[in-house]
Scaffold this motif. Sequence first.
Motif, short mmCIF file in Angstrom:
data_model
loop_
_atom_site.label_atom_id
_atom_site.label_comp_id
_atom_site.label_asym_id
_atom_site.label_seq_id
_atom_site.Cartn_x
_atom_site.Cartn_y
_atom_site.Cartn_z
N THR A 216 27.79 -5.48 64.15
CA THR A 216 26.71 -5.35 65.14
C THR A 216 25.77 -4.12 64.49
O THR A 216 26.02 -3.08 64.33
CB THR A 216 27.07 -4.96 66.57
OG1 THR A 216 27.69 -6.23 67.01
CG2 THR A 216 25.77 -4.96 67.22
N GLU A 217 24.46 -4.49 64.61
CA GLU A 217 23.44 -3.46 64.42
C GLU A 217 23.08 -3.12 65.66
O GLU A 217 22.44 -3.83 66.67
CB GLU A 217 22.30 -4.22 63.67
CG GLU A 217 22.27 -4.47 62.04
CD GLU A 217 22.29 -3.07 61.30
OE1 GLU A 217 21.54 -2.07 61.64
OE2 GLU A 217 22.89 -2.99 60.38
N TYR A 218 22.86 -1.79 65.92
CA TYR A 218 22.48 -1.33 67.27
C TYR A 218 21.19 -0.59 67.46
O TYR A 218 20.77 0.18 66.48
CB TYR A 218 23.51 -0.49 67.63
CG TYR A 218 25.02 -0.71 67.90
CD1 TYR A 218 25.26 -1.29 68.89
CD2 TYR A 218 25.76 -0.50 66.67
CE1 TYR A 218 26.89 -1.86 68.91
CE2 TYR A 218 27.30 -0.86 66.69
CZ TYR A 218 27.52 -1.53 67.95
OH TYR A 218 28.94 -2.12 67.59
N TYR A 219 20.27 -0.89 68.36
CA TYR A 219 19.24 -0.42 68.64
C TYR A 219 19.15 0.11 70.08
O TYR A 219 19.43 -0.60 71.02
CB TYR A 219 17.94 -1.33 68.63
CG TYR A 219 17.68 -1.79 67.37
CD1 TYR A 219 16.57 -1.05 66.46
CD2 TYR A 219 18.30 -3.08 66.62
CE1 TYR A 219 16.28 -1.59 65.23
CE2 TYR A 219 17.88 -3.35 65.18
CZ TYR A 219 17.19 -2.93 64.55
OH TYR A 219 16.76 -3.22 63.42
N THR A 220 19.27 1.68 70.13
CA THR A 220 19.50 2.09 71.50
C THR A 220 18.44 3.16 71.99
O THR A 220 17.46 3.29 71.20
CB THR A 220 21.07 3.20 71.26
OG1 THR A 220 21.40 3.51 72.68
CG2 THR A 220 20.62 4.08 70.50
N CYS A 221 18.60 3.29 73.43
CA CYS A 221 17.30 3.83 73.83
C CYS A 221 17.57 4.30 75.26
O CYS A 221 18.85 4.11 75.46
CB CYS A 221 16.28 2.72 73.95
SG CYS A 221 16.57 1.25 74.68
#
Length: 279
Positions: free
Chosen positions: A243-248
């Motif tokens: 998985t590619e993760y974009y976190t915030c």
Amino acid sequence: MKITALLENKTKREDMLTEHGLSLYIETGNHKILFDMGQSDLFSKNAAALGIDLAAVDIAVLSHGHYDHGGGLETFLRINHTAPIYLSRYAFEPHYHGAEKYIGLDTALKEHERLVFIDSKTVIGQGLTLYPCHEKERQRQSPLSRPKNASSGKLLPKHEPGDSGLQIMENGLLLPEDFRHEQYLLAEEENHTVLFSGCSHKGILNIEEWFRPDVLIGGFHFSKLPLDDTLKEHAQYLDSFQTEYYTCHCTGRRQSEFMKNYMGHLHDLSCGQSIQLFC
């Protein structure tokens, strides 16, 4: 698919307004989606500054019933007159952080005709499905201390961060949260899957194990965790997937930077930023 952060805790742009909260604008080939609405009207002001027409949104989703994700609900209902808003049937339950701080939604909106309450897996549009995951097993133990799955050799699931002092009022009593009001949006496009999670209260490691999407976008709820071996283990476990993760939002800036030391595909998402996927 294009995702724009209308509201997030931080920004790199001088023209964006920030607060502790989350709101994402999602464009697929078939839909314009609003995922969460922050804690105030700032998401709408940022949308206007970015040239995004919230009146044209055709589907809205509330990930869970906390103020920093649904505080802007009234603003959205005023701007947009047609889009259904999908939320858990538990979203308006009274949520607290400690005995004095109410962190739930404005209950005056509970009877609004455009709210659609769900309690099970629900298809809400072409390539769009909501999952409450009530039936899923949730592990609290750190994944690297658990045995491996005999068939796959993968480490078994994993950890959830606990209730973090968050509570729900039932029959006049404050009880630890079970986060039954949280749901996740799975978007499928061009043979790819993207999962949106507002705060991952049921445990980001659990959620990753359940879905294993191509891309996961949202908060990990790690902001209170120390920068230690446990967080390192969490990062390594997440990195064991494709998985590619974009976190915030609730992941925490320090925690995110720390995790990047052990993850090759973890990215930050900040207010006003857009990402284009699968193009």
